[in-house]
Design a protein around this motif. Structure first.
Motif, short mmCIF file in Angstrom:
data_model
loop_
_atom_site.label_atom_id
_atom_site.label_comp_id
_atom_site.label_asym_id
_atom_site.label_seq_id
_atom_site.Cartn_x
_atom_site.Cartn_y
_atom_site.Cartn_z
N GLU A 11 0.82 -1.22 0.00
CA GLU A 11 0.00 0.00 0.00
C GLU A 11 0.86 1.27 0.00
N ARG A 12 2.14 1.15 0.37
CA ARG A 12 2.99 2.34 0.50
C ARG A 12 4.21 2.30 -0.42
N ILE A 13 4.07 1.74 -1.61
CA ILE A 13 5.19 1.69 -2.57
C ILE A 13 5.43 3.10 -3.12
N GLN A 14 6.70 3.49 -3.17
CA GLN A 14 7.08 4.78 -3.75
C GLN A 14 7.86 4.53 -5.03
N ALA A 15 7.57 5.30 -6.08
CA ALA A 15 8.25 5.14 -7.36
C ALA A 15 8.89 6.46 -7.76
N ASP A 16 10.16 6.40 -8.17
CA ASP A 16 10.90 7.57 -8.67
C ASP A 16 11.56 7.18 -9.98
N TYR A 17 11.60 8.12 -10.91
CA TYR A 17 12.24 7.88 -12.20
C TYR A 17 13.24 9.00 -12.47
N ASP A 18 14.52 8.63 -12.56
CA ASP A 18 15.56 9.61 -12.76
C ASP A 18 16.68 9.01 -13.60
N ALA A 19 17.11 9.73 -14.62
CA ALA A 19 18.23 9.35 -15.47
C ALA A 19 18.07 7.94 -16.06
N GLY A 20 16.84 7.61 -16.44
CA GLY A 20 16.60 6.31 -17.08
C GLY A 20 16.50 5.14 -16.13
N VAL A 21 16.43 5.41 -14.82
CA VAL A 21 16.32 4.34 -13.83
C VAL A 21 15.03 4.54 -13.03
N LEU A 22 14.16 3.53 -13.07
CA LEU A 22 12.94 3.52 -12.27
C LEU A 22 13.27 2.82 -10.96
#
Length: 143
Positions: free
Chosen positions: A104-115
């Motif tokens: 329920e608390r997954i965080q997703a970040d996308y930076d410089a081609g890396v998820l």
């Protein structure tokens, strides 16, 4: 200086070119790393050249699915492609998550081609200390 060689790297590249790009019904795999960092699991996917709006992340029960699509770059009419080695098409990866993770608390970040996905460990799965009560004596049950 030591160099690690992979005799099958060129064969893999050639096989991927012959099979063509991945499609939504038969996507190509995407490379990933998964590790534990403190009280969370971290999963990092390599998706160079993919825009953030072309990434889809779903969780159903304990199944995490990441899909992405790398689309061709629009080119002018007078451009002639000489070499094309960067794979295009759809990419997908599915991971079964343990019951001890808090989906329920997954965080997703996308930076410089890396998820990067950060999945916290559920409170019920963390180690805890159990105190021992000291009674005033033994109790007997008679029947």
């Amino acid at each position: 200086m030591l160099m690690r060689t992979d005799p099958f790297r060129e064969l893999d590249r050639l096989a991927q070119q012959l099979m063509g790009p991945g499609t939504w019904s038969k996507p190509s795999a995407m490379p990933m790393d998964a590790y534990r960092e403190g009280d969370e699991y971290v999963v990092a996917f390599d998706l160079p050249g993919v825009t953030a709006d072309a990434i889809d992340i779903d969780v159903e029960r304990n199944m995490l699915t990441v899909k992405a699509e790398r689309r061709p770059v629009a080119k002018a009419d007078d451009v002639q492609m000489e070499l094309s080695e960067r794979p295009l098409g759809a990419f997908s990866r599915q991971i079964v998550l343990a019951d001890t993770l808090d989906t329920e608390r997954i965080q997703a970040d996308y930076d410089a081609g890396v998820l990067t996905l950060r999945i916290p460990i559920a409170e019920r799965a963390k180690p805890r200390k159990i105190s021992i009560g000291i009674g005033s004596g033994h109790k007997e049950i008679s029947g």
